[in-house]
Design a protein around this motif. Structure first.
Motif, PDB file in Angstrom:
ATOM      1  N   LEU A 253      -4.173   5.714  -3.637  1.00 26.23           N
ATOM      2  CA  LEU A 253      -3.975   4.637  -4.605  1.00 26.23           C
ATOM      3  C   LEU A 253      -4.475   5.021  -5.989  1.00 26.23           C
ATOM      4  O   LEU A 253      -4.642   4.184  -6.863  1.00 26.23           O
ATOM      5  CB  LEU A 253      -4.704   3.371  -4.121  1.00 26.23           C
ATOM      6  CG  LEU A 253      -4.402   2.927  -2.681  1.00 26.23           C
ATOM      7  CD1 LEU A 253      -5.205   1.677  -2.332  1.00 26.23           C
ATOM      8  CD2 LEU A 253      -2.911   2.678  -2.478  1.00 26.23           C
TER       9      LEU A 253
ATOM     10  N   TRP B 256      -0.923  -3.366 -11.411  1.00 27.15           N
ATOM     11  CA  TRP B 256      -0.743  -4.354 -10.352  1.00 27.15           C
ATOM     12  C   TRP B 256      -1.452  -5.640 -10.757  1.00 27.15           C
ATOM     13  O   TRP B 256      -2.639  -5.625 -11.068  1.00 27.15           O
ATOM     14  CB  TRP B 256      -1.310  -3.819  -9.039  1.00 27.15           C
ATOM     15  CG  TRP B 256      -1.200  -4.778  -7.883  1.00 27.15           C
ATOM     16  CD1 TRP B 256      -0.269  -5.751  -7.719  1.00 27.15           C
ATOM     17  CD2 TRP B 256      -2.054  -4.837  -6.738  1.00 27.15           C
ATOM     18  NE1 TRP B 256      -0.473  -6.414  -6.542  1.00 27.15           N
ATOM     19  CE2 TRP B 256      -1.567  -5.883  -5.918  1.00 27.15           C
ATOM     20  CE3 TRP B 256      -3.179  -4.113  -6.331  1.00 27.15           C
ATOM     21  CZ2 TRP B 256      -2.165  -6.222  -4.710  1.00 27.15           C
ATOM     22  CZ3 TRP B 256      -3.774  -4.448  -5.128  1.00 27.15           C
ATOM     23  CH2 TRP B 256      -3.272  -5.486  -4.324  1.00 27.15           C
TER      24      TRP B 256
ATOM     25  N   CYS C  69      -5.435  -3.076 -13.122  1.00 27.32           N
ATOM     26  CA  CYS C  69      -5.234  -4.098 -12.102  1.00 27.32           C
ATOM     27  C   CYS C  69      -5.887  -5.400 -12.554  1.00 27.32           C
ATOM     28  O   CYS C  69      -7.104  -5.440 -12.770  1.00 27.32           O
ATOM     29  CB  CYS C  69      -5.832  -3.658 -10.769  1.00 27.32           C
ATOM     30  SG  CYS C  69      -5.059  -2.193 -10.072  1.00 27.32           S
TER      31      CYS C  69
ATOM     32  N   THR D 191      -9.655   1.723  -4.050  1.00 24.16           N
ATOM     33  CA  THR D 191      -8.600   2.143  -4.976  1.00 24.16           C
ATOM     34  C   THR D 191      -9.063   3.133  -6.039  1.00 24.16           C
ATOM     35  O   THR D 191      -8.231   3.767  -6.685  1.00 24.16           O
ATOM     36  CB  THR D 191      -8.021   0.923  -5.711  1.00 24.16           C
ATOM     37  OG1 THR D 191      -9.023   0.370  -6.580  1.00 24.16           O
ATOM     38  CG2 THR D 191      -7.556  -0.145  -4.721  1.00 24.16           C
TER      39      THR D 191
ATOM     40  N   LEU E 201      -3.149   3.931  -9.665  1.00 19.64           N
ATOM     41  CA  LEU E 201      -3.467   2.646 -10.298  1.00 19.64           C
ATOM     42  C   LEU E 201      -4.432   2.834 -11.456  1.00 19.64           C
ATOM     43  O   LEU E 201      -5.455   3.508 -11.321  1.00 19.64           O
ATOM     44  CB  LEU E 201      -4.080   1.690  -9.271  1.00 19.64           C
ATOM     45  CG  LEU E 201      -3.138   1.125  -8.197  1.00 19.64           C
ATOM     46  CD1 LEU E 201      -3.929   0.362  -7.148  1.00 19.64           C
ATOM     47  CD2 LEU E 201      -2.079   0.223  -8.825  1.00 19.64           C
TER      48      LEU E 201
ATOM     49  N   LEU F 114       0.832  -1.208   0.000  1.00 18.20           N
ATOM     50  CA  LEU F 114       0.000   0.000   0.000  1.00 18.20           C
ATOM     51  C   LEU F 114       0.868   1.259   0.000  1.00 18.20           C
ATOM     52  O   LEU F 114       0.608   2.216  -0.733  1.00 18.20           O
ATOM     53  CB  LEU F 114      -0.932  -0.004   1.215  1.00 18.20           C
ATOM     54  CG  LEU F 114      -2.134  -0.956   1.118  1.00 18.20           C
ATOM     55  CD1 LEU F 114      -2.785  -1.127   2.478  1.00 18.20           C
ATOM     56  CD2 LEU F 114      -3.154  -0.449   0.106  1.00 18.20           C
TER      57      LEU F 114
ATOM     58  N   VAL G 217      -5.960  -6.211   0.909  1.00 17.47           N
ATOM     59  CA  VAL G 217      -5.922  -4.755   0.717  1.00 17.47           C
ATOM     60  C   VAL G 217      -7.226  -4.104   1.143  1.00 17.47           C
ATOM     61  O   VAL G 217      -7.238  -3.118   1.886  1.00 17.47           O
ATOM     62  CB  VAL G 217      -5.586  -4.417  -0.746  1.00 17.47           C
ATOM     63  CG1 VAL G 217      -5.891  -2.961  -1.060  1.00 17.47           C
ATOM     64  CG2 VAL G 217      -4.116  -4.705  -1.023  1.00 17.47           C
TER      65      VAL G 217
ATOM     66  N   TYR H 209      -3.979   5.785   2.365  1.00 21.34           N
ATOM     67  CA  TYR H 209      -3.058   5.762   1.224  1.00 21.34           C
ATOM     68  C   TYR H 209      -3.758   6.281  -0.033  1.00 21.34           C
ATOM     69  O   TYR H 209      -4.931   5.995  -0.265  1.00 21.34           O
ATOM     70  CB  TYR H 209      -2.551   4.340   0.972  1.00 21.34           C
ATOM     71  CG  TYR H 209      -1.749   3.763   2.113  1.00 21.34           C
ATOM     72  CD1 TYR H 209      -0.397   4.038   2.253  1.00 21.34           C
ATOM     73  CD2 TYR H 209      -2.355   2.937   3.057  1.00 21.34           C
ATOM     74  CE1 TYR H 209       0.337   3.517   3.308  1.00 21.34           C
ATOM     75  CE2 TYR H 209      -1.630   2.404   4.111  1.00 21.34           C
ATOM     76  CZ  TYR H 209      -0.288   2.694   4.229  1.00 21.34           C
ATOM     77  OH  TYR H 209       0.436   2.175   5.271  1.00 21.34           O
TER      78      TYR H 209
ATOM     79  N   ILE I 133       2.564   1.676  -3.540  1.00 22.31           N
ATOM     80  CA  ILE I 133       1.661   2.242  -4.552  1.00 22.31           C
ATOM     81  C   ILE I 133       1.511   3.740  -4.323  1.00 22.31           C
ATOM     82  O   ILE I 133       1.545   4.541  -5.267  1.00 22.31           O
ATOM     83  CB  ILE I 133       0.285   1.545  -4.501  1.00 22.31           C
ATOM     84  CG1 ILE I 133       0.424   0.061  -4.865  1.00 22.31           C
ATOM     85  CG2 ILE I 133      -0.699   2.229  -5.453  1.00 22.31           C
ATOM     86  CD1 ILE I 133      -0.827  -0.761  -4.615  1.00 22.31           C
ATOM     87  N   HIS I 134       1.368   4.120  -3.063  1.00 21.24           N
ATOM     88  CA  HIS I 134       1.183   5.528  -2.685  1.00 21.24           C
ATOM     89  C   HIS I 134       2.420   6.370  -3.038  1.00 21.24           C
ATOM     90  O   HIS I 134       2.306   7.409  -3.698  1.00 21.24           O
ATOM     91  CB  HIS I 134       0.902   5.587  -1.178  1.00 21.24           C
ATOM     92  CG  HIS I 134       0.893   6.949  -0.588  1.00 21.24           C
ATOM     93  ND1 HIS I 134      -0.204   7.789  -0.662  1.00 21.24           N
ATOM     94  CD2 HIS I 134       1.840   7.643   0.091  1.00 21.24           C
ATOM     95  CE1 HIS I 134       0.077   8.932  -0.047  1.00 21.24           C
ATOM     96  NE2 HIS I 134       1.320   8.860   0.414  1.00 21.24           N
TER      97      HIS I 134
END
Length: 551
Positions: free
Chosen positions: A312, A291, A318, A337, A315, A280, A301, A310, A283-284
């Motif tokens: 996200l 991903w 995914c 996310t 992204l 996490l 998650v 966070y 990604i942040h």
């Protein structure tokens, strides 16, 4: 007749592959010439550029060649996620040799079987795994040992907590043992590229949940096909950042987390293993765009207590594989996310995905549509020569450029896996009117209760709607009257522990599904058994449930 899925095919994605005469390693060497300073691998703050990566793997290839490794020879990779794995894999490809990724959780008996079956000339091995190799070394005279430590390529000041630490070596250096760090610093002539698209590139051993693992022969064409199908499916671009926390020894990690970024000039943001807090934060902070995960990772998650802290939003693509993702997980993933989770389907034998949802026209609850030049048919469960109509359940069979050659040195298993050129997946499902594939479960896991067919994945998807359930696995248990009845193994969310009973779950299930389908028995576990790649070991729970029943 036009395939049904072409009706929903994205307009700017080609329906067919046009293969260049290049394997994965050729693409990496090309990126090293044109963009040598671009990041190829990031490892906790350590950056390896394409130019540096090429220098290392080409020199390693030179040293392997000097030690007798050549085209068609097998080389084992017995390592966890690390830059060394990538360097070794590319060196093997350069020579036209065959890489044999091995699960680092394997112990002596499993290691002996794989080495005996694959017959490698050399093995790349982590120092801390030598203890498993040493007792069986007399079985493999002449095996060259090239060792490494996980810390060999770790930064002095990591940007994220590492899930490993320096370990004192407990075994003296073995006769003839060499180290990767020594071999990459030679300056000898580089051998010419010696791999062709239809050569065997990898022996990808199956999980072995129904017997000893078999080596699926994957060609360079297989790997390139799926590396680029992932690129087109999730819209990756050169220099994009790809999170790589899936095990590289597993086909999903090997192709999607390593092969696809390298083919397309992307950056592999490599982590030793999946640790939710670290991932996490990565990604942040690193603004990761892509991903590839499993349902287990998705659940970790979305249930993380600090996920909301966070950012996200970086992204954009995914992909989840390994097991079907229940609809509630899709919905919660988007809430956390702000990006859609795309589901795909595949096996070791299909070089990871052979169907997937594209960014456009994704259909939640399905495994997507067949990829470029792939084809699917659904055959009768009891007769693979009989094709069933759309919407009807059957066994999924495939053709395509990502389907393996066959099983290594196993003509009998290969013959059983193919019917008229169609690969029989062993998975049950159906194809809807638009060509989307829906997975019901493994053929061998189908539960027959009171004469009805019960698909474990369907029951699990319904049970995931219960607010107390974190994970669930459904198996069949022998029953004198019904033939089989349904049992559910459940992992509760932390806040539900002590507040919900097993009988509460049974009563809830009874209200939400048909009488032959709901679990008559529920057992709470602290965790579900999984393989090293995070894939659920349903067979272990099946055996546990039926052993308890016998007792």
């Amino acid at each position: 007749m036009e395939k049904a899925w072409y009706k929903v095919w994205p307009k700017d994605v080609p329906q067919h592959f046009i293969f260049e005469d290049k394997v994965l390693e050729n693409y990496v060497e090309e990126h090293a010439r044109t963009n040598p300073d671009d990041t190829a691998v990031y490892f906790y703050g350590k950056i390896i550029t394409y130019g540096e990566l090429a220098d290392m793997y080409l020199q390693l290839a030179s040293q392997l060649h000097a030690r007798g490794v050549g085209k068609g020879d097998t080389v084992a990779l017995y390592m966890e996620n690390s830059p060394q794995f990538i360097i070794a894999f590319l060196a093997v490809q350069r020579l036209g040799a065959i890489a044999v990724p091995m699960n680092p959780m394997f112990k002596r008996a499993e290691l002996s079987h794989l080495l005996g079956d694959a017959g490698p000339k050399a093995i790349f091995i982590q120092e801390n795994l030598l203890a498993h190799l040493c007792p069986i070394l007399p079985e493999f005279p002449g095996l060259r040992i090239i060792s490494t430590a996980l810390t060999d390529f770790a930064p002095d000041h990591p940007e994220f907590p590492m899930s490993f630490a320096p370990m004192e070596r407990t075994i003296s250096r073995l006769p003839g043992e060499e180290r990767i760090l020594e071999l990459i610093h030679y300056d000898d002539p580089i051998p010419p590229a010696n791999a062709c698209l239809d050569d065997t590139a990898v022996l990808q051993y199956t999980s072995g949940t129904t017997g000893m693992p078999k080596g699926a022969e994957l060609t360079h064409r297989n790997i390139v096909a799926n590396a680029f199908s992932f690129r087109d499916g999730v819209r990756t671009k050169p220099r994009d950042r790809h999170l790589s926390a899936m095990p590289l020894f597993h086909v999903i990690g090997l192709v999607n987390c390593m092969g696809s970024p390298l083919c397309n000039g992307g950056a592999i943001m490599l982590f030793h293993r999946f640790v939710p807090d670290v991932i996490l934060e990565a990604i942040h902070k690193l603004q990761i765009q892509h991903w590839v995960s499993t349902a287990t990772m998705n659940i970790a998650v979305i249930n993380h207590p600090n996920a909301a802290n966070y950012d996200l939003s970086s992204l954009s693509g995914c992909l989840s594989g390994g097991a079907p993702v229940p609809k509630p997980i899709f919905e919660r993933f988007y809430e956390v996310t702000r990006t859609r989770l795309l589901e795909g389907y595949g096996l070791s034998e299909t070089t990871a995905q052979i169907t997937m949802n594209f960014m456009e026209n994704a259909r939640v609850g399905s495994a997507g549509i067949p990829l470029m030049d792939a084809d699917i048919r659904v055959v009768a469960i009891d007769d693979p020569n009989v094709e069933v109509p759309p919407g009807q359940q059957g066994e999924l069979a495939f053709k395509g450029p990502m389907v393996m050659k066959g099983y290594w040195k196993n003509l009998e298993a290969t013959a059983a896996a193919f019917v008229d050129g169609w690969f029989l997946s062993g998975d049950l499902g159906h194809v809807d009117e638009d060509g989307y594939v829906h997975i019901s479960g493994r053929k061998k896991e189908l539960i027959k209760s009171s004469g009805f067919s019960v698909f474990p994945n369907e029951v699990e998807s319904i049970m995931h709607k219960h607010t107390a359930i974190k994970e669930v696995c459904v198996v069949g248990v022998a029953h004198d009257y019904r033939g089989e009845e349904v049992k559910a193994y459940v992992v509760l969310k932390e806040e539900a522990i002590g507040n919900v009973t097993e009988q509460d779950i049974v009563e809830w299930a009874k209200e939400h599904m048909a009488v032959y389908k709901y679990p008559r028995k529920v057992e709470f576990l602290n965790e579900l058994p999984k393989t090293g790649s995070g894939k659920l070991l349903r067979r272990a729970l099946y055996e546990r449930a039926n052993q308890i029943q016998k007792t």
